[in-house]
Design a protein around this motif. Structure first.
Motif, PDB file in Angstrom:
ATOM      1  N   ASP A   2       0.847  -1.194   0.000  1.00 43.25           N
ATOM      2  CA  ASP A   2       0.000   0.000   0.000  1.00 43.25           C
ATOM      3  C   ASP A   2       0.882   1.245   0.000  1.00 43.25           C
ATOM      4  OD1 ASP A   2       0.610   0.880   2.631  1.00 43.25           O
ATOM      5  OD2 ASP A   2      -0.913  -0.414   3.477  1.00 43.25           O
ATOM      6  N   ASP A   3       0.258   2.386  -0.277  1.00 42.27           N
ATOM      7  CA  ASP A   3       1.050   3.602  -0.440  1.00 42.27           C
ATOM      8  C   ASP A   3       1.759   4.027   0.838  1.00 42.27           C
ATOM      9  OD1 ASP A   3      -1.380   4.336   0.693  1.00 42.27           O
ATOM     10  OD2 ASP A   3      -1.490   6.230  -0.374  1.00 42.27           O
ATOM     11  N   SER A   4       1.187   3.735   2.012  1.00 42.02           N
ATOM     12  CA  SER A   4       1.879   4.128   3.247  1.00 42.02           C
ATOM     13  C   SER A   4       3.120   3.275   3.457  1.00 42.02           C
ATOM     14  CB  SER A   4       0.948   4.040   4.451  1.00 42.02           C
ATOM     15  OG  SER A   4       0.496   2.713   4.638  1.00 42.02           O
ATOM     16  N   ALA A   5       3.039   1.973   3.123  1.00 39.16           N
ATOM     17  CA  ALA A   5       4.218   1.106   3.236  1.00 39.16           C
ATOM     18  C   ALA A   5       5.270   1.515   2.208  1.00 39.16           C
ATOM     19  CB  ALA A   5       3.829  -0.355   3.058  1.00 39.16           C
ATOM     20  N   LEU A   6       4.830   1.854   1.011  1.00 36.39           N
ATOM     21  CA  LEU A   6       5.755   2.293  -0.032  1.00 36.39           C
ATOM     22  C   LEU A   6       6.447   3.590   0.379  1.00 36.39           C
ATOM     23  CD1 LEU A   6       6.998   2.093  -2.862  1.00 36.39           C
ATOM     24  CD2 LEU A   6       4.909   3.158  -3.751  1.00 36.39           C
ATOM     25  N   ALA A   7       5.678   4.560   0.851  1.00 36.82           N
ATOM     26  CA  ALA A   7       6.255   5.835   1.287  1.00 36.82           C
ATOM     27  C   ALA A   7       7.222   5.626   2.447  1.00 36.82           C
ATOM     28  CB  ALA A   7       5.152   6.814   1.674  1.00 36.82           C
ATOM     29  N   SER A   8       6.864   4.753   3.363  1.00 36.27           N
ATOM     30  CA  SER A   8       7.768   4.468   4.489  1.00 36.27           C
ATOM     31  C   SER A   8       9.075   3.857   4.002  1.00 36.27           C
ATOM     32  CB  SER A   8       7.100   3.518   5.489  1.00 36.27           C
ATOM     33  OG  SER A   8       6.017   4.145   6.096  1.00 36.27           O
ATOM     34  N   ARG A   9       8.966   2.924   3.042  1.00 37.28           N
ATOM     35  CA  ARG A   9      10.172   2.263   2.524  1.00 37.28           C
ATOM     36  C   ARG A   9      11.060   3.258   1.784  1.00 37.28           C
ATOM     37  NH1 ARG A   9      14.296  -0.633   3.086  1.00 37.28           N
ATOM     38  NH2 ARG A   9      14.913  -1.912   1.332  1.00 37.28           N
ATOM     39  N   ILE A  10      10.471   4.123   0.988  1.00 40.56           N
ATOM     40  CA  ILE A  10      11.261   5.132   0.280  1.00 40.56           C
ATOM     41  C   ILE A  10      11.931   6.060   1.280  1.00 40.56           C
ATOM     42  CG2 ILE A  10      11.157   7.122  -1.286  1.00 40.56           C
ATOM     43  CD1 ILE A  10       8.902   5.584  -2.774  1.00 40.56           C
ATOM     44  N   GLY A  11      11.179   6.502   2.274  1.00 38.09           N
ATOM     45  CA  GLY A  11      11.756   7.362   3.311  1.00 38.09           C
ATOM     46  C   GLY A  11      12.909   6.684   4.026  1.00 38.09           C
ATOM     47  N   GLU A  12      12.762   5.402   4.285  1.00 36.58           N
ATOM     48  CA  GLU A  12      13.824   4.625   4.940  1.00 36.58           C
ATOM     49  C   GLU A  12      15.067   4.541   4.045  1.00 36.58           C
ATOM     50  OE1 GLU A  12      13.863  -0.028   5.317  1.00 36.58           O
ATOM     51  OE2 GLU A  12      12.584   0.828   6.896  1.00 36.58           O
ATOM     52  N   LEU A  13      14.873   4.247   2.764  1.00 33.00           N
ATOM     53  CA  LEU A  13      16.009   4.120   1.843  1.00 33.00           C
ATOM     54  C   LEU A  13      16.718   5.451   1.611  1.00 33.00           C
ATOM     55  CD1 LEU A  13      14.449   1.648  -0.748  1.00 33.00           C
ATOM     56  CD2 LEU A  13      16.365   1.166   0.797  1.00 33.00           C
ATOM     57  N   LEU A  14      15.942   6.540   1.574  1.00 35.58           N
ATOM     58  CA  LEU A  14      16.542   7.866   1.367  1.00 35.58           C
ATOM     59  C   LEU A  14      16.996   8.516   2.668  1.00 35.58           C
ATOM     60  CD1 LEU A  14      14.133   9.415  -1.294  1.00 35.58           C
ATOM     61  CD2 LEU A  14      16.496   8.636  -1.646  1.00 35.58           C
ATOM     62  N   ALA A  15      16.580   7.946   3.781  1.00 37.76           N
ATOM     63  CA  ALA A  15      16.885   8.491   5.109  1.00 37.76           C
ATOM     64  C   ALA A  15      16.328   9.905   5.277  1.00 37.76           C
ATOM     65  CB  ALA A  15      18.381   8.455   5.385  1.00 37.76           C
ATOM     66  N   ARG A  16      15.138  10.127   4.698  1.00 36.90           N
ATOM     67  CA  ARG A  16      14.430  11.394   4.884  1.00 36.90           C
ATOM     68  C   ARG A  16      12.962  11.208   4.535  1.00 36.90           C
ATOM     69  NH1 ARG A  16      18.133  11.919   0.992  1.00 36.90           N
ATOM     70  NH2 ARG A  16      17.540  12.315  -1.143  1.00 36.90           N
ATOM     71  N   GLU A  17      12.166  12.052   5.108  1.00 40.43           N
ATOM     72  CA  GLU A  17      10.717  12.010   4.909  1.00 40.43           C
ATOM     73  C   GLU A  17      10.345  12.755   3.620  1.00 40.43           C
ATOM     74  OE1 GLU A  17       8.482  10.360   6.894  1.00 40.43           O
ATOM     75  OE2 GLU A  17      10.327   9.586   7.809  1.00 40.43           O
ATOM     76  N   PRO A  18       9.150  12.482   3.083  1.00 39.70           N
ATOM     77  CA  PRO A  18       8.688  13.275   1.937  1.00 39.70           C
ATOM     78  C   PRO A  18       8.366  14.695   2.383  1.00 39.70           C
ATOM     79  CG  PRO A  18       6.931  11.849   2.706  1.00 39.70           C
ATOM     80  CD  PRO A  18       8.168  11.489   3.508  1.00 39.70           C
ATOM     81  N   TRP A  19       8.128  15.543   1.414  1.00 41.01           N
ATOM     82  CA  TRP A  19       7.722  16.905   1.709  1.00 41.01           C
ATOM     83  C   TRP A  19       6.444  16.872   2.539  1.00 41.01           C
ATOM     84  CZ3 TRP A  19       7.825  19.850  -3.600  1.00 41.01           C
ATOM     85  CH2 TRP A  19       9.128  19.852  -4.109  1.00 41.01           C
TER      86      TRP A  19
END
Length: 137
Positions: A2-19
């Motif tokens: 789901d999009d929340s898991a995807l956003a969390s994973r991207i944030g984890e890989l980039l070591a930063r939160e989305p805007w």
């Protein structure tokens, strides 16, 4: 995923939160208008009148290679929009162009757009295994 898991994973890989949504929402709205897209559309790539170039691919590896070709001259900061066939506002991250392909290689397939040239160029990855490029007039 789901999009929340995807956003969390991207944030984890980039070591930063989305805007923050209060920043991403108005920015996405302005970006859509710049490209002549109805900002309420879910599939922006399907409503982008300025789409002129595309590249088809068979699998994720080939898709990343085609994306790397399209991004070849891109330097510096770009934005990743994770639309994943959901209604906006979508998560947006700023990252270095060199970070994008390795990041995407760590994730399952999803729909996204990459913003280049301070918003003048959008590269969409669609669920049709196609990369589409929109350049604002």
């Amino acid at each position: 995923m789901d999009d929340s898991a995807l956003a969390s994973r991207i944030g984890e890989l980039l070591a930063r939160e989305p805007w923050a949504p209060g920043i991403a929402g108005p920015w996405l709205h302005a970006l859509a208008h710049r490209h002549g897209i109805d900002p309420g559309r879910i599939l922006w790539w399907d409503g982008a009148p300025a789409v002129r170039a595309h590249a088809c691919y068979d699998d994720g590896t080939q898709g990343l290679a085609r994306l790397a070709e399209l991004l070849g001259p891109a330097k510096g900061e770009i934005q990743l929009i994770v639309s994943d066939e959901r209604a906006a506002p979508w998560p947006v991250w700023s990252l270095q162009a060199s970070e994008l392909v390795p990041l995407l290689g760590e994730l399952s397939f999803f729909e996204y757009a990459v913003v280049l040239d301070e918003g003048a160029t959008l590269v969409f990855d669609t669920h049709h295994n196609t990369l589409l490029v929109s350049r604002a007039p």
